[in-house]
Design an enzyme around this catalytic site. Structure first.
Site, PDB file in Angstrom:
ATOM      1  N   CYS A  74       7.694   0.783 -11.466  1.00  0.00           N
ATOM      2  CA  CYS A  74       6.430   1.292 -10.916  1.00  0.00           C
ATOM      3  C   CYS A  74       6.172   2.746 -11.291  1.00  0.00           C
ATOM      4  CB  CYS A  74       6.415   1.120  -9.402  1.00  0.00           C
ATOM      5  SG  CYS A  74       6.345  -0.616  -8.945  1.00  0.00           S
ATOM      6  N   HIS A 104       0.787   5.954  -7.000  1.00  0.00           N
ATOM      7  CA  HIS A 104       1.061   4.556  -7.328  1.00  0.00           C
ATOM      8  C   HIS A 104       0.585   3.691  -6.165  1.00  0.00           C
ATOM      9  CE1 HIS A 104       3.049   0.906  -8.371  1.00  0.00           C
ATOM     10  NE2 HIS A 104       3.946   0.997  -7.411  1.00  0.00           N
ATOM     11  N   ASN A 106      -0.501  -4.319  -6.358  1.00  0.00           N
ATOM     12  CA  ASN A 106       0.420  -3.459  -7.101  1.00  0.00           C
ATOM     13  C   ASN A 106       0.581  -4.014  -8.518  1.00  0.00           C
ATOM     14  OD1 ASN A 106       2.600  -2.106  -8.170  1.00  0.00           O
ATOM     15  ND2 ASN A 106       3.887  -2.297  -6.343  1.00  0.00           N
TER      16      ASN A 106
HETATM   17  O1  UT7 Z   1       5.997  -0.546  -6.037  1.00  0.00           O
HETATM   18  C1  UT7 Z   1       7.358  -0.322  -6.141  1.00  0.00           C
HETATM   19  C2  UT7 Z   1       7.985   0.077  -4.885  1.00  0.00           C
HETATM   20  N1  UT7 Z   1       7.724  -0.883  -3.812  1.00  0.00           N
HETATM   21  C3  UT7 Z   1       7.220  -0.479  -2.672  1.00  0.00           C
HETATM   22  O2  UT7 Z   1       6.929   0.706  -2.520  1.00  0.00           O
HETATM   23  C4  UT7 Z   1       7.087  -1.488  -1.586  1.00  0.00           C
HETATM   24  C5  UT7 Z   1       7.710  -0.976  -0.315  1.00  0.00           C
HETATM   25  N2  UT7 Z   1       7.768  -1.951   0.786  1.00  0.00           N
HETATM   26  C6  UT7 Z   1       6.647  -2.434   1.384  1.00  0.00           C
HETATM   27  O3  UT7 Z   1       5.532  -2.191   0.977  1.00  0.00           O
HETATM   28  C7  UT7 Z   1       6.835  -3.249   2.636  1.00  0.00           C
HETATM   29  O4  UT7 Z   1       8.180  -3.141   3.047  1.00  0.00           O
HETATM   30  C8  UT7 Z   1       6.476  -4.758   2.486  1.00  0.00           C
HETATM   31  C9  UT7 Z   1       4.982  -4.919   2.321  1.00  0.00           C
HETATM   32  C10 UT7 Z   1       7.224  -5.358   1.326  1.00  0.00           C
HETATM   33  C11 UT7 Z   1       6.860  -5.500   3.765  1.00  0.00           C
HETATM   34  O5  UT7 Z   1       6.221  -4.901   4.889  1.00  0.00           O
HETATM   35  P1  UT7 Z   1       7.059  -4.473   6.172  1.00  0.00           P
HETATM   36  O6  UT7 Z   1       6.097  -3.917   7.123  1.00  0.00           O
HETATM   37  O7  UT7 Z   1       8.183  -3.566   5.724  1.00  0.00           O
HETATM   38  O8  UT7 Z   1       7.590  -5.845   6.710  1.00  0.00           O
HETATM   39  P2  UT7 Z   1       9.100  -6.280   6.995  1.00  0.00           P
HETATM   40  O9  UT7 Z   1       9.791  -6.624   5.733  1.00  0.00           O
HETATM   41  O10 UT7 Z   1       9.738  -5.285   7.906  1.00  0.00           O
HETATM   42  O11 UT7 Z   1       8.850  -7.594   7.817  1.00  0.00           O
HETATM   43  C12 UT7 Z   1       8.256  -7.556   9.135  1.00  0.00           C
HETATM   44  C13 UT7 Z   1       8.049  -8.973   9.585  1.00  0.00           C
HETATM   45  C14 UT7 Z   1       9.259  -9.880   9.361  1.00  0.00           C
HETATM   46  O12 UT7 Z   1       9.282 -10.822  10.409  1.00  0.00           O
HETATM   47  P3  UT7 Z   1      10.266 -10.643  11.659  1.00  0.00           P
HETATM   48  O13 UT7 Z   1      11.648 -10.621  11.070  1.00  0.00           O
HETATM   49  O14 UT7 Z   1       9.886  -9.340  12.283  1.00  0.00           O
HETATM   50  O15 UT7 Z   1       9.957 -11.833  12.500  1.00  0.00           O
HETATM   51  C15 UT7 Z   1       8.953 -10.568   8.074  1.00  0.00           C
HETATM   52  O16 UT7 Z   1       9.620 -11.804   7.953  1.00  0.00           O
HETATM   53  O17 UT7 Z   1       6.995  -9.549   8.785  1.00  0.00           O
HETATM   54  C16 UT7 Z   1       7.463 -10.761   8.180  1.00  0.00           C
HETATM   55  N3  UT7 Z   1       6.801 -10.916   6.912  1.00  0.00           N
HETATM   56  C17 UT7 Z   1       5.608 -11.501   6.779  1.00  0.00           C
HETATM   57  N4  UT7 Z   1       4.785 -12.074   7.677  1.00  0.00           N
HETATM   58  C18 UT7 Z   1       3.624 -12.589   7.215  1.00  0.00           C
HETATM   59  C19 UT7 Z   1       7.208 -10.495   5.687  1.00  0.00           C
HETATM   60  N5  UT7 Z   1       6.310 -10.823   4.763  1.00  0.00           N
HETATM   61  C20 UT7 Z   1       5.295 -11.453   5.414  1.00  0.00           C
HETATM   62  C21 UT7 Z   1       4.086 -12.017   5.013  1.00  0.00           C
HETATM   63  N6  UT7 Z   1       3.289 -12.559   5.931  1.00  0.00           N
HETATM   64  N7  UT7 Z   1       3.684 -12.001   3.719  1.00  0.00           N
END
Ligand code: UT7
Length: 329
Positions: free
Chosen positions: A116, A256, A286
Site C-alpha cells: 500500500c 492512502h 483500497n
Molecule cells: O491498506 C494497507 C493497510 N491496511 C489497513 O490499513 C487496514 C487496517 N485495518 C482495518 O481497516 C480494520 O481493522 C478492518 C476494516 C480490517 C476491520 O475493522 P475492525 O473495526 O478492526 O473490525 P475487527 O476486525 O475488530 O472485527 C470486529 C467485529 C468482529 O466480530 P466480533 O468478534 O466482535 O463478534 C468481526 O468478526 O466485526 C466482525 N467483522 C465483520 N462483521 C461484518 C469483521 N469483518 C466483518 C464484516 N462484516 N465484513
C-alpha cells in the site's frame, strides 16, 4: 547552478467498469452495508470484468491518458516505474509490460513492490532519476488488481479492496517545484500481519496451499490499523519538523485510502480541516498502490501551483512513509 527538483507535471487515472457494491458483498459473505460503511467508509469498489485483462492493462490505460493530457510523445518517456503487488506475472516486470502496451518503446520498466506504500516508494525512485539528471521524463504508476488476489470468502478482507490505477509524469523543474522531501520506512518483522502466505519462494504453490486458500491476501486488521495510524502520524510529524513547516502551512493531505477511520484519525492528529484531506475511498475502496495517484487525479482541478501537499501511506511489509511536495501547475 540551481538544484533540479522533480515535479509532477500531469496526472491520470483509470478504474475498470465493474462495480461491487456492499449489497453485492452481502450475497457473498456474512456482512452488511451498515457495518462496511461505518467501519471502513466504503460503499463500492471497482473490478476488472474481462478475465483477459490484468494490472498492466489498467496501468496502460492510465499512462495512455497521461500521455494524451501532457501531450507527450511516448518515445520521449525514458522510464516507467510501476508500483504493484498484483503484477500480471511473478515475473516479468509489470513496468515493462506497460511500456510495451503504451508505445513507450524507448523506456524501460521498473517494478516496485511496497504494497500500500508502493506509490510513495515508486515516486521516490522516479524522483531520484530526475534529480540526478539521468532522465527528463519518468512516469510513475500505481496499479493493483486486488480482485484477483482477494478471497471472496473472507469477509474481513474482501470488503476493503478494489481495482484501479493512477499515473503521474515527472519532469525536472528549475523553479524548484515538485518533491521537496521524502521519508520512507520499512519493518520486515511485521510481514506476517499482512501478506500472501504462499506462492513465493518461501512456500511455493502446491495443491495443499491452494486448498488452504493461501494464495490470497491475509490481514490481521486491528494491529495493522493501530500501526498505520501511529506510523503515518510519526512520519508526517518528522517531515513537518525537518522542513520547518507548521501543520497550517499545508494545503492538502493525500492519505492512502485504507479505512476512513484511519484517514480521520490522522486528520484529527494533524488538526487538519476535513475538506483539505483527499478522500475517495467511498467509491473505490483500497486499490493498494492506486489510491494516492487516483486521489491526485480526482482532485487535480482543485490544486493550484505552489500548493503544499503531503502524501502518506502505510502497508504490508510493513512499509510506510510520507512525501512533501509542492504542486507545479
Ligand atoms: O491498506 C494497507 C493497510 N491496511 C489497513 O490499513 C487496514 C487496517 N485495518 C482495518 O481497516 C480494520 O481493522 C478492518 C476494516 C480490517 C476491520 O475493522 P475492525 O473495526 O478492526 O473490525 P475487527 O476486525 O475488530 O472485527 C470486529 C467485529 C468482529 O466480530 P466480533 O468478534 O466482535 O463478534 C468481526 O468478526 O466485526 C466482525 N467483522 C465483520 N462483521 C461484518 C469483521 N469483518 C466483518 C464484516 N462484516 N465484513
Amino acid at each position: 547552478m540551481s538544484r533540479i527538483t522533480a515535479a509532477i507535471t500531469g496526472v491520470a487515472g483509470y478504474v475498470p467498469e465493474g462495480v461491487i457494491t456492499n449489497a453485492d458483498l452481502e450475497k457473498m459473505v456474512d456482512t452488511n452495508d451498515e457495518w462496511i460503511r461505518t467501519r471502513t467508509g466504503i460503499s463500492e469498489r471497482r473490478y476488472i470484468k474481462d478475465p483477459k485483462k490484468a494490472t498492466s492493462d489498467m496501468g496502460a490505460e492510465a499512462v495512455k491518458l497521461l500521455l494524451e493530457k501532457t501531450k507527450t510523445d511516448p518515445k520521449d518517456v525514458e522510464l516507467i516505474v510501476c508500483a504493484t503487488i498484483s503484477g500480471d506475472y511473478v515475473f516479468p516486470d509489470t513496468g515493462a509490460l506497460i511500456c510495451d502496451k503504451t508505445g513507450c518503446t524507448n523506456a524501460y520498466g521498473l517494478e516496485v513492490r511496497a504494497a500500500c506504500s508502493g506509490f510513495l516508494f515508486a515516486l521516490s525512485t522516479g524522483v531520484r532519476f530526475i534529480e540526478s539528471g539521468a532522465h527528463k521524463k519518468v512516469i510513475v504508476v500505481g496499479a493493483d488488481c486486488m480482485s484477483r488476489i482477494v478471497d471472496y470468502q473472507d469477509r474481513s478482507t474482501c470488503i476493503i479492496f478494489g481495482d484501479g490505477a493512477g499515473a503521474v509524469m515527472l519532469e525536472p523543474s528549475v523553479e524548484g517545484f515538485g518533491v521537496q522531501d521524502v521519508l520512507l520506512k520499512s519493518d520486515g518483522s511485521g510481514y506476517n500481519y499482512l501478506h500472501m502466505k504462499a506462492g513465493g519462494s518461501a512456500f511455493p504453490a502446491t495443491h495443499e496451499t491452494v486448498d488452504a486458500r493461501e494464495h490470497y491476501i491475509f490481514q490481521d486488521g486491528q494491529p495493522v490499523f493501530r500501526m498505520a495510524v501511529r506510523g503515518m502520524s510519526n512520519v508526517i510529524t518528522e517531515l513537518l519538523d525537518r522542513n520547518h513547516l507548521e501543520k497550517s502551512d499545508l494545503d492538502w493531505l493525500v492519505p492512502h485510502q485504507a479505512n476512513i477511520r484511519i484517514i480521520q484519525s490522522i486528520g484529527e492528529f494533524l488538526n487538519f480541516p476535513a475538506e483539505k484531506v483527499m478522500v475517495n475511498i467511498q467509491k473505490y475502496g483500497n486499490t493498494t498502490a492506486g489510491t494516492i495517484p487516483l486521489c491526485l487525479w480526482e482532485y487535480e482541478p482543485q490544486l493550484k501551483k505552489g500548493d503544499k501537499l503531503i502524501l502518506t501511506a502505510f502497508g504490508g511489509g510493513f512499509t510506510w512513509g510520507a512525501i512533501y511536495l509542492t504542486w507545479a501547475y
